[in-house]
Design a protein around this motif. Structure first.
Motif, PDB file in Angstrom:
ATOM      1  N   ARG A   1       1.757   2.279  -3.503  1.00  0.00           N
ATOM      2  CA  ARG A   1       0.665   2.392  -4.446  1.00  0.00           C
ATOM      3  C   ARG A   1       0.921   3.454  -5.521  1.00  0.00           C
ATOM      4  O   ARG A   1       0.732   3.203  -6.710  1.00  0.00           O
ATOM      5  CB  ARG A   1      -0.640   2.706  -3.714  1.00  0.00           C
ATOM      6  CG  ARG A   1      -1.853   2.716  -4.622  1.00  0.00           C
ATOM      7  CD  ARG A   1      -3.116   2.992  -3.849  1.00  0.00           C
ATOM      8  NE  ARG A   1      -3.326   1.995  -2.784  1.00  0.00           N
ATOM      9  CZ  ARG A   1      -4.383   1.992  -1.986  1.00  0.00           C
ATOM     10  NH1 ARG A   1      -5.321   2.911  -2.116  1.00  0.00           N
ATOM     11  NH2 ARG A   1      -4.502   1.071  -1.044  1.00  0.00           N
TER      12      ARG A   1
ATOM     13  N   GLY B   1      -7.080  -0.527  -4.016  1.00  0.00           N
ATOM     14  CA  GLY B   1      -6.217  -1.402  -3.226  1.00  0.00           C
ATOM     15  C   GLY B   1      -6.558  -2.869  -3.376  1.00  0.00           C
ATOM     16  O   GLY B   1      -6.262  -3.672  -2.473  1.00  0.00           O
TER      17      GLY B   1
ATOM     18  N   ASP C   1       0.827  -1.203   0.000  1.00  0.00           N
ATOM     19  CA  ASP C   1       0.000   0.000   0.000  1.00  0.00           C
ATOM     20  C   ASP C   1       0.866   1.260   0.000  1.00  0.00           C
ATOM     21  O   ASP C   1       0.500   2.274  -0.591  1.00  0.00           O
ATOM     22  CB  ASP C   1      -0.935   0.006   1.216  1.00  0.00           C
ATOM     23  CG  ASP C   1      -2.124  -0.926   1.029  1.00  0.00           C
ATOM     24  OD1 ASP C   1      -2.620  -1.017  -0.107  1.00  0.00           O
ATOM     25  OD2 ASP C   1      -2.529  -1.580   2.002  1.00  0.00           O
TER      26      ASP C   1
ATOM     27  N   TRP D   1      -5.281  -5.609  -4.529  1.00  0.00           N
ATOM     28  CA  TRP D   1      -3.980  -6.062  -5.012  1.00  0.00           C
ATOM     29  C   TRP D   1      -4.036  -7.442  -5.662  1.00  0.00           C
ATOM     30  O   TRP D   1      -3.388  -7.685  -6.686  1.00  0.00           O
ATOM     31  CB  TRP D   1      -2.978  -6.068  -3.854  1.00  0.00           C
ATOM     32  CG  TRP D   1      -2.651  -4.698  -3.385  1.00  0.00           C
ATOM     33  CD1 TRP D   1      -3.063  -4.091  -2.231  1.00  0.00           C
ATOM     34  CD2 TRP D   1      -1.853  -3.718  -4.078  1.00  0.00           C
ATOM     35  NE1 TRP D   1      -2.578  -2.812  -2.152  1.00  0.00           N
ATOM     36  CE2 TRP D   1      -1.833  -2.561  -3.264  1.00  0.00           C
ATOM     37  CE3 TRP D   1      -1.176  -3.724  -5.287  1.00  0.00           C
ATOM     38  CZ2 TRP D   1      -1.140  -1.414  -3.647  1.00  0.00           C
ATOM     39  CZ3 TRP D   1      -0.479  -2.576  -5.670  1.00  0.00           C
ATOM     40  CH2 TRP D   1      -0.472  -1.447  -4.845  1.00  0.00           C
TER      41      TRP D   1
ATOM     42  N   LEU E   1      -6.002  -0.579  -8.675  1.00  0.00           N
ATOM     43  CA  LEU E   1      -4.928  -0.011  -7.854  1.00  0.00           C
ATOM     44  C   LEU E   1      -5.479   0.997  -6.871  1.00  0.00           C
ATOM     45  O   LEU E   1      -5.138   0.983  -5.674  1.00  0.00           O
ATOM     46  CB  LEU E   1      -3.894   0.660  -8.779  1.00  0.00           C
ATOM     47  CG  LEU E   1      -2.762   1.423  -8.084  1.00  0.00           C
ATOM     48  CD1 LEU E   1      -1.841   0.457  -7.338  1.00  0.00           C
ATOM     49  CD2 LEU E   1      -1.952   2.229  -9.117  1.00  0.00           C
ATOM     50  N   ASP E   2      -6.355   1.882  -7.362  1.00  0.00           N
ATOM     51  CA  ASP E   2      -6.912   2.923  -6.500  1.00  0.00           C
ATOM     52  C   ASP E   2      -7.714   2.338  -5.348  1.00  0.00           C
ATOM     53  O   ASP E   2      -7.709   2.875  -4.230  1.00  0.00           O
ATOM     54  CB  ASP E   2      -7.789   3.855  -7.346  1.00  0.00           C
ATOM     55  CG  ASP E   2      -8.269   5.058  -6.561  1.00  0.00           C
ATOM     56  OD1 ASP E   2      -7.405   5.810  -6.069  1.00  0.00           O
ATOM     57  OD2 ASP E   2      -9.489   5.240  -6.431  1.00  0.00           O
TER      58      ASP E   2
END
Length: 351
Positions: A267, A296, A264, A298, A293-294
């Motif tokens: 990021r 999170g 994180d 993953w 991505l925004d």
């Protein structure tokens, strides 16, 4: 004082027996490249070297020398102490070098000798060492490279490190380059070394591979991040039967998530590499990746990157001459990998 000089071949023999190498150049020169293992004891710092060079051009050699003496003289006790400290547990003599084996290394060698510290000045300096490295990669010989290959996330690097801990000879190219070898390979890592520094580190490792021996390595392209493999080293990676590592997509996603700690925190660093994929994947796909991505997400992001980008890109690297190894479950996979290594070595012994 010719008795205080030493040529490169003899110096490297001393280095292999534990001698201390001292680089008398400026911190900037040292940071660009040095002889692996050397410590930096600069006679002049970067600014002082510029000052002396300017005076040399404008007022002549004699004035520049006097300025150099004025700048260096107050530092002599500290330099001697720095070398004395670094010499603890090492075998004398100290080998001192600068760029060409000129005034800087001559001066420091003389100071050390007068202080009772055995020292030798490297004839030709770092320049002759660089020539040695270039010659090695252009015409030198080394043992065979047995290469681990596989799709992204099979854990090739961690497998190599595990095998190294078990005593197998390993050439960790990505470790030397300080890069994981992919579009996202530099994330979370410090800066890569310069090209000259990388080649010096690579030379130092490859010269340990006996001509009749081997080392395990990871399959790499010609570039590892911004660094370039010497052409003959890259060619060596293509010659032997490859060990192709197989693993499920779930396994590979777990490995990737484990290899990017504190993800994180990183990021924002993923944005530019993802945007750079627009030409290959298209704007719609890249926008979706950026949304993952925004948020999170993953695991979904890593899975999509593998399926859409990495797997199509690297599947063609599966060579015809290969032994496939299923790495799951890990301990059984390692046993299979060890057996595959023996098969390749046995094939080599018959040729």
């Amino acid at each position: 004082m010719p008795h205080l000089t030493i040529d490169l071949e003899k110096a490297l023999a001393l280095r292999d027996r534990g001698a201390l190498f001292v680089d008398a150049r400026t911190p900037a020169e040292f940071a660009e490249a040095t002889i692996p293992g050397a410590v930096n004891v600069p006679l002049l710092d970067d600014e002082e070297r510029v000052r002396v060079g300017t005076v040399y051009k404008q007022e002549g050699k004699g004035v520049a020398k006097r300025l150099g003496v004025e700048l260096v003289a107050p530092k002599i006790p500290a330099m001697l102490q720095e070398v004395t400290t670094a010499l603890q547990g090492r075998r004398p003599p100290v080998v001192v070098f600068c760029w060409r084996g000129g005034m800087r290394s001559h001066a420091l060698t003389t100071f050390l000798d007068l202080a009772g510290i055995p020292a030798r000045q490297l004839v030709g300096g770092h320049k002759v060492f660089r020539a040695c490295v270039r010659e090695y990669f252009e015409r030198g010989e080394w043992g065979k490279l047995l290469v681990l290959r596989g799709l992204t996330g099979v854990g090739k690097t961690r497998l190599l490190l595990r095998l190294r801990d078990e005593g197998y000879p390993v050439l960790d190219l990505e470790g030397l380059a300080n890069h994981r070898g992919s579009a996202f390979g530099g994330l979370g890592l410090s800066s890569q070394p310069g090209q000259k520094a990388f080649e010096a580190l690579l030379w130092d490792e490859m010269r340990k591979i006996p001509r009749s021996g081997y080392a395990l390595a990871e399959g790499e392209s010609k570039h590892i991040g911004r660094l370039v493999l010497p052409p003959r080293v890259h060619e060596s990676l293509q010659k032997e039967t490859s060990l192709w590592i197989n693993a499920s997509i779930d396994y590979r996603v777990r490995v990737i998530l484990e290899e990017y700690p504190a993800i994180d925190r990183l990021r924002a660093d993923f944005v530019r590499p993802i945007k750079a994929l627009r030409a290959r994947l298209g704007g719609e796909v890249v926008n979706r990746l950026l949304e993952l991505l925004d948020r999170g997400e993953w695991e979904s992001l890593v899975r999509d990157l593998m399926v859409l980008y990495y797997d199509p890109l690297y599947r063609h690297t599966r060579p015809d001459r290969r032994i496939e190894v299923d790495i799951e479950p890990l301990e059984e996979g390692l046993s299979s990998l060890r057996a595959a290594i023996e098969v390749v070595l046995h094939e080599k012994s018959r040729t």
